[in-house]
Design a protein around this motif. Sequence first.
Motif, PDB file in Angstrom:
ATOM      1  N   LEU A 123      -8.642  14.235  23.972  1.00 14.43           N
ATOM      2  CA  LEU A 123      -7.770  13.402  23.141  1.00 14.43           C
ATOM      3  C   LEU A 123      -6.617  12.846  23.954  1.00 14.43           C
ATOM      4  O   LEU A 123      -6.266  11.664  23.850  1.00 14.43           O
ATOM      5  N   THR A 124      -6.024  13.717  24.796  1.00 15.35           N
ATOM      6  CA  THR A 124      -4.894  13.287  25.617  1.00 15.35           C
ATOM      7  C   THR A 124      -5.318  12.209  26.614  1.00 15.35           C
ATOM      8  O   THR A 124      -4.627  11.198  26.800  1.00 15.35           O
ATOM      9  N   SER A 126      -7.808  10.052  26.412  1.00 20.78           N
ATOM     10  CA  SER A 126      -8.076   8.779  25.730  1.00 20.78           C
ATOM     11  C   SER A 126      -6.784   8.098  25.313  1.00 20.78           C
ATOM     12  O   SER A 126      -6.647   6.874  25.423  1.00 20.78           O
ATOM     13  N   ARG A 127      -5.832   8.889  24.845  1.00 27.59           N
ATOM     14  CA  ARG A 127      -4.549   8.319  24.431  1.00 27.59           C
ATOM     15  C   ARG A 127      -3.795   7.754  25.631  1.00 27.59           C
ATOM     16  O   ARG A 127      -3.272   6.634  25.585  1.00 27.59           O
ATOM     17  N   GLU A 128      -3.740   8.503  26.730  1.00 25.50           N
ATOM     18  CA  GLU A 128      -3.007   8.045  27.919  1.00 25.50           C
ATOM     19  C   GLU A 128      -3.645   6.810  28.556  1.00 25.50           C
ATOM     20  O   GLU A 128      -2.952   5.995  29.172  1.00 25.50           O
ATOM     21  N   GLN A 129      -4.965   6.680  28.413  1.00 30.11           N
ATOM     22  CA  GLN A 129      -5.666   5.526  28.966  1.00 30.11           C
ATOM     23  C   GLN A 129      -5.656   4.327  28.022  1.00 30.11           C
ATOM     24  O   GLN A 129      -6.216   3.274  28.349  1.00 30.11           O
ATOM     25  N   GLY A 130      -5.063   4.497  26.851  1.00 29.92           N
ATOM     26  CA  GLY A 130      -4.997   3.406  25.886  1.00 29.92           C
ATOM     27  C   GLY A 130      -6.331   3.075  25.239  1.00 29.92           C
ATOM     28  O   GLY A 130      -6.584   1.921  24.852  1.00 29.92           O
ATOM     29  N   GLY A 132      -7.616   4.559  22.451  1.00 28.76           N
ATOM     30  CA  GLY A 132      -7.698   4.835  21.026  1.00 28.76           C
ATOM     31  C   GLY A 132      -8.057   6.287  20.760  1.00 28.76           C
ATOM     32  O   GLY A 132      -7.998   7.133  21.650  1.00 28.76           O
ATOM     33  N   SER A 133      -8.458   6.578  19.542  1.00 26.59           N
ATOM     34  CA  SER A 133      -8.735   7.954  19.144  1.00 26.59           C
ATOM     35  C   SER A 133     -10.097   8.421  19.655  1.00 26.59           C
ATOM     36  O   SER A 133     -11.115   7.758  19.441  1.00 26.59           O
TER      37      SER A 133
END
Length: 214
Positions: A123-124, A126-130, A132-133
């Motif tokens: 999750l982290t 994907s979020r840091e790479q922009g 999405g969820s």
Amino acid sequence: NVPCLLGGVFPTVAPDECFKSSLVNFVGLGEGESTIVLVAEALRKNQPLNNIPGTWYRDDKGEIHKNAQSPLIDINKYPPDFSLFEESRFIRTMGGEIFKTVPIETYRGCPFACTYCNSPGQLTFSREQGLGSFLRRKTMDNLADEIRGLIKLYDPGFIFIVDDSFLARPDKEVFDFCDMYEEFKLPFYCNSRPETCDAQKLKRLKEVGCFRIS
């Protein structure tokens, strides 16, 4: 002279460590369903290898190229293919019995944050790479088609649901799954967590074939 591509949890969180081995040519970060096809096609067509999304690549001079991260896939569009596996790979024990078993994924990712688990890191990342969820669930129609296909191809006696936490979804969707799954009459296994369980859901799951929950 066989190109080596590493993918999975460890290469995603520690790609630099992977390149400490001189045997590694590529590292795949994140999901691999589309990445592996792009790499294989580039090799087949003798195309450049240093611009494939979702990979880091070591060139002939030893330089590491860091390509843009590939987007998250639509998990409904990538049914599994087990055709290369020998029959013996499907045989496994469960609850003191032996079954011919096939795995299915209904839900990718996990909303919980257990410190001993790699899933929060997905999750982290994907979020840091922009991107999405990372949390995505297959549609019931898609799951039904996938299970029908697996039964037609492999004639299993057991379904192994590989989700991190199968019941970490809206209650209605749990009951929708049960209504859908009544068609198949096969015992199945899943993972979950205590706080996602209640008597009504467990009773319904048992009615449609839930054999074991870890």
